[in-house]
Design a protein around this motif. Structure first.
Motif, PDB file in Angstrom:
ATOM      1  N   ILE A 245      71.058  63.817 -46.678  1.00 28.68           N
ATOM      2  CA  ILE A 245      71.021  65.237 -47.398  1.00 28.68           C
ATOM      3  C   ILE A 245      70.155  66.197 -46.995  1.00 28.68           C
TER       4      ILE A 245
ATOM      5  N   ARG B 251      72.565  59.617 -50.284  1.00 30.19           N
ATOM      6  CA  ARG B 251      73.698  60.161 -49.821  1.00 30.19           C
ATOM      7  C   ARG B 251      73.687  60.042 -48.294  1.00 30.19           C
TER       8      ARG B 251
ATOM      9  N   ILE C 261      69.303  71.561 -51.321  1.00 31.13           N
ATOM     10  CA  ILE C 261      69.752  70.370 -51.355  1.00 31.13           C
ATOM     11  C   ILE C 261      70.195  70.337 -52.979  1.00 31.13           C
TER      12      ILE C 261
ATOM     13  N   SER D 274      70.921  69.809 -45.221  1.00 26.62           N
ATOM     14  CA  SER D 274      70.217  70.999 -45.622  1.00 26.62           C
ATOM     15  C   SER D 274      69.709  71.723 -44.595  1.00 26.62           C
TER      16      SER D 274
ATOM     17  N   LEU E  46      74.032  71.326 -52.539  1.00 24.41           N
ATOM     18  CA  LEU E  46      74.755  70.426 -52.010  1.00 24.41           C
ATOM     19  C   LEU E  46      75.055  69.489 -53.059  1.00 24.41           C
ATOM     20  N   ARG E  47      74.213  68.972 -54.068  1.00 26.26           N
ATOM     21  CA  ARG E  47      74.448  67.821 -55.067  1.00 26.26           C
ATOM     22  C   ARG E  47      75.504  68.780 -55.920  1.00 26.26           C
TER      23      ARG E  47
ATOM     24  N   TYR F 209      76.192  61.792 -45.172  1.00 21.71           N
ATOM     25  CA  TYR F 209      77.013  62.756 -44.684  1.00 21.71           C
ATOM     26  C   TYR F 209      77.393  62.207 -43.366  1.00 21.71           C
TER      27      TYR F 209
END
Length: 269
Positions: free
Chosen positions: A5, A39, A16, A9, A19-20, A41
């Motif tokens: 993550i 996480r 961050i 970012s 994103l959450r 991605y």
């Protein structure tokens, strides 16, 4: 290749926490490690986030974005584009008029020093006004049947107005009765289709004497501030022909204290 993550970012310049939040809204679905909940991605997720960022830059809501990216077919997406175009056009009209309104205020502020205590013949622009306070007493909100709340949605284009009735002005040595409210130019009412009612009054372009007066701090406003303008009217062979209205140009702190600069119009015949 998968990305943490923090890496995502940095790649997309998205905080961050944001994103959450996107994950919470079900916009993107990164893989999670069952042991540590980290996480992961994939490039596919980053593509979704890039598209999300692009749509946000076009002023789509996150709710719209969720539907666009996960549910919309081509027809539905096209309809959203058409609706957004209408929204853009409405905002363009709004900000075009706001630029004009702000420029008017800029010019009036620059002219305060020259207009303070000076008197000019002029014609007042057609305006509507709505009174809601008499001296220090406000009318009940329910008495306006929603008009007052509707007008508050157009505050950038609304002036704070004072109305001084002619009868009170004639007896200003013994009374200071006056009313406060809002005014808005007729052109803005027509541009935004702002609602009117029997509570709303119309000023229709009367010939006036105009000036700027200065009231001080709380409780200092007085009908006697019109003395100079009334003398000017008499000296030029005219008489006051109706209620006087004015709107606040600025509330500022000068070296000699607090000032409320108010531009007033005195109708004459």
């Amino acid at each position: 290749m998968n990305y943490k993550i923090g890496q995502v970012s940095k790649i997309l310049n998205i905080p961050i926490d944001t994103l959450r939040y996107y994950e919470k809204l079900d916009i993107v679905h990164p893989n999670k490690n069952d042991k540590n909940n980290y996480r992961s991605y994939e490039p596919w997720d980053i593509n979704f986030l890039t598209e999300c960022k692009r749509l946000r830059s076009l002023d789509y809501s996150l709710s719209d974005i969720q539907n666009i990216m996960h549910y919309d077919n081509l027809e539905q997406f096209s309809k959203r584009i058409e609706e957004k175009q209408i929204d853009y056009n409405n905002k363009l009209k709004h900000y075009s008029l706001l630029i004009k309104k702000n420029e008017e205020l800029r010019r009036e502020l620059l002219n305060i020093a020259n207009d303070l205590g000076q008197f000019h013949f002029a014609e007042q622009q057609d305006s509507y006004y709505l009174l809601h306070r008499y001296n220090y007493n406000y009318e009940k909100k329910d008495d306006f049947n929603g008009i007052l709340e509707a007008w508050l949605n157009y505050l950038p284009f609304i002036e704070i107005i004072v109305e001084m009735q002619m009868n009170n002005i004639m007896y200003r040595a013994v009374t200071n009765d006056h009313a406060w409210g809002f005014s808005i130019k007729k052109e803005y009412v027509e541009a935004f289709n702002i609602p009117l009612s029997d509570k709303v009054k119309l000023i229709e372009n009367p010939r006036c004497v105009t000036t700027v007066i200065s009231a001080g701090d709380k409780g200092s406003f007085s009908l006697k501030l019109l003395d100079g303008a009334l003398e000017f009217i008499r000296e030029h062979g005219y008489r006051l022909a109706g209620n006087v209205t004015g709107h606040i140009l600025a509330r500022v702190h000068e070296s000699d204290g607090y000032h409320r600069y108010i531009k007033v119009w005195l109708p004459i015949n």
